[in-house]
Write an enzyme that holds these catalytic residues in place. Structure first.
Site, short mmCIF file in Angstrom:
data_model
loop_
_atom_site.label_atom_id
_atom_site.label_comp_id
_atom_site.label_asym_id
_atom_site.label_seq_id
_atom_site.Cartn_x
_atom_site.Cartn_y
_atom_site.Cartn_z
N GLY A 52 0.78 -1.22 0.00
CA GLY A 52 0.00 0.00 0.00
C GLY A 52 0.82 1.27 0.00
N GLU A 60 4.51 -6.42 0.76
CA GLU A 60 3.91 -6.75 -0.54
C GLU A 60 3.72 -5.51 -1.41
OE1 GLU A 60 1.24 -10.39 1.36
OE2 GLU A 60 0.35 -8.43 0.93
N GLY A 79 3.21 -3.41 -4.67
CA GLY A 79 2.73 -3.63 -6.04
C GLY A 79 2.83 -2.34 -6.81
N ARG A 80 1.93 -1.41 -6.48
CA ARG A 80 1.93 -0.09 -7.11
C ARG A 80 3.30 0.59 -7.00
NH1 ARG A 80 -2.68 3.08 -6.99
NH2 ARG A 80 -3.37 1.84 -5.20
N TYR A 90 -12.10 5.46 -8.85
CA TYR A 90 -11.54 6.03 -7.62
C TYR A 90 -11.41 7.55 -7.64
CZ TYR A 90 -9.67 1.25 -6.98
OH TYR A 90 -9.50 -0.10 -6.85
N CYS A 98 -18.40 5.30 -24.55
CA CYS A 98 -19.71 5.94 -24.56
C CYS A 98 -20.25 6.06 -23.14
CB CYS A 98 -20.67 5.14 -25.45
SG CYS A 98 -22.19 6.03 -25.83
N GLU A 99 -19.56 6.84 -22.33
CA GLU A 99 -19.91 7.10 -20.94
C GLU A 99 -19.51 8.53 -20.60
OE1 GLU A 99 -21.32 5.32 -18.48
OE2 GLU A 99 -21.60 3.49 -19.66
N TYR A 158 -2.51 -1.17 -12.09
CA TYR A 158 -3.97 -1.21 -12.23
C TYR A 158 -4.45 -0.52 -13.51
CZ TYR A 158 -3.12 -2.48 -7.44
OH TYR A 158 -2.62 -3.09 -6.33
#
Length: 442
Positions: free
Chosen positions: A248, A290, A292-293, A334, A361-362, A390
């Site tokens: 994190g 751990e 990751g990012r 997010y 299309c959003e 991600y």
């Protein structure tokens, strides 16, 4: 303009990454295109490992592969001596196909299936992180039937709320993850696991959230966990071999972000655990983390071609690119923020403020709001920074948009590590109506 890793501006006035011209990359591989700075990933991995080594602490640095999983990425993690965190059979399968040493694989997840547990046991992975009582019962049953021992960690929620987005909070009491440390669930789980002849309880695991810029939450979690472990040592004689404090660790997406160096996270966590253990009868456990990012996030850049534009008088100017929430859903999910420049004209002066729209299309398909840029038009190349975590792993085929290619760059060389999806790939699992199996009701 803030550049990361090996990024710079070359003699042609183009953004360059890993010694490779980004404009040449899109000419060869097209857009959208994920580009990874391999040297920066190596630097991040070595930084975490080096800090533990300098502190003289036995440790495992496990790459959280949910951030970005591919055969090439897992092989790179292996080259750097990392362990591996997987959360699904698909991530485990990728690791196996990458010939990653299975004894360094840790299997996470709050709803592991029976098939996934069998797969993990078949490949003799290093550790299963048990998340709840139903999994504990299922794993014990499977191991008993197989007469196979396995090492486990018990995931606990220490009641810590990290300063992050609600969707990526994981350590607080009301969470889908883990055994609650406060209400007695964790102790009950430990006692139950210790009764098994097939489960070796290495220790405890916790993960308090993502994109965290302070060490306070990690230190408080360590205090709560060590306090419980000290109590359990006295009551049931349990001595943990491992304390996994998760990941994190935050990265810098924009100027608003102010993350700590990796070494500071590690140093403060280790010192706190050492001080806490010194006041108990516990032995110093091995520390696992751990990231990751923080290993791959700022090593990734996504390249887009600019297409249409729309001016709303006295409101804003929209510029659309040839990707969007299909290759980066984090802004929609997010409200994540990013920074970007024109890769083909990074040194041109800023002339306007625009908002970057995706092509899905959003209405919510907006990548960046209010971005200062030189005057941009059709054919310019937008480079969005810090998309290495991600991005591809959460990419999708909404509007039947093929997923982009992924390229690794290092020492002036580019390697295609994931091919661009084709339209044929999109329909490869489809069945025509006349081909579809028909089930007749009795």
């Amino acid at each position: 303009m803030h550049l990361y890793g090996t990024s710079g501006v070359n003699e042609r006035g183009h953004l360059e990454i890993g010694g490779v011209d980004t404009i040449e990359l899109i000419e060869q591989f097209g857009t959208p295109l994920y580009v990874y700075d391999v040297e920066l990933i190596r630097e991040r991995a070595r930084g975490f490992k080096r800090t533990f080594e300098e502190l003289g602490i036995p440790a495992q640095v496990a790459y959280a592969s949910k951030a970005f999983s591919s055969i090439a990425m897992i092989q790179l993690a292996d080259q750097e001596g990392l362990s591996l965190d997987v959360v699904s059979a698909g991530e485990l399968y990728t690791a196996i196909k990458a010939d990653f040493p299975t004894e360094r694989i840790h299997f996470h997840g709050n709803n592991k299936s029976e098939e996934e547990l069998h797969m993990a046991l078949d490949h003799k992975i290093g550790c299963i992180v048990v998340d709840n009582f139903s999994e504990l019962v299922l794993l014990e049953e499977i191991c008993t039937n197989r007469e196979q021992k396995v090492k486990i960690l018990l995931r606990v929620t220490p009641g810590i709320e990290a300063h992050t987005h609600d969707y990526i909070l994981t350590g607080q009491e009301d969470s889908k993850f883990g055994f609650d440390l406060i209400n007695g669930q964790a102790e009950d789980a430990l006692r139950q696991a210790l009764q098994s002849e097939w489960l070796e309880v290495l220790g405890l695991h916790c993960h308090i959230g993502s994109q965290i810029f302070q060490t306070t939450g990690f230190l408080l979690a360590a205090r709560k966990i060590i306090g419980k472990l000290d109590s359990w040592h006295g009551s049931i004689g349990y001595q943990p071999k491992v304390l996994n404090l998760g990941g994190g660790f935050g990265i810098r997406y924009t100027q608003e972000d102010d993350p700590l160096p990796a070494s500071q996270y590690v140093e403060e966590i280790v010192r706190e655990v050492q001080n806490l253990v010194a006041d108990t009868d516990l032995q110093m456990p091995e520390i696992w983390i751990e990231p990751g990012r923080s290993l791959v996030g700022d090593a990734g850049v996504t390249l887009y071609k600019v297409g249409s534009e729309k001016q709303v008088p006295n409101v804003r100017k929209y510029i659309a690119v040839d990707g969007g929430m299909s290759d980066n859903i984090r802004p929609a999910l997010y409200e994540a923020k990013y920074d970007a420049i024109l890769a083909n004209r990074p040194l041109d002066p800023v002339e306007e403020t625009v908002s970057i729209a995706g092509k899905c299309c959003e209405s919510g398909d907006m990548l960046i709001w209010d971005l200062p840029l030189p005057k941009a038009g059709r054919g310019d190349v937008l480079a969005v920074f810090c998309t290495g975590a991600y991005g591809y792993s959460m990419s999708n085929n909404y509007n039947r948009i093929p997923r982009p290619a992924v390229v690794f760059v290092e020492n002036g060389e580019a390697r295609l590590v994931i091919k661009r999806e084709t339209f044929e790939d999109l329909i490869s699992l489809d069945l025509a109506l006349q081909e579809a199996a028909v089930t007749n009701k009795e």
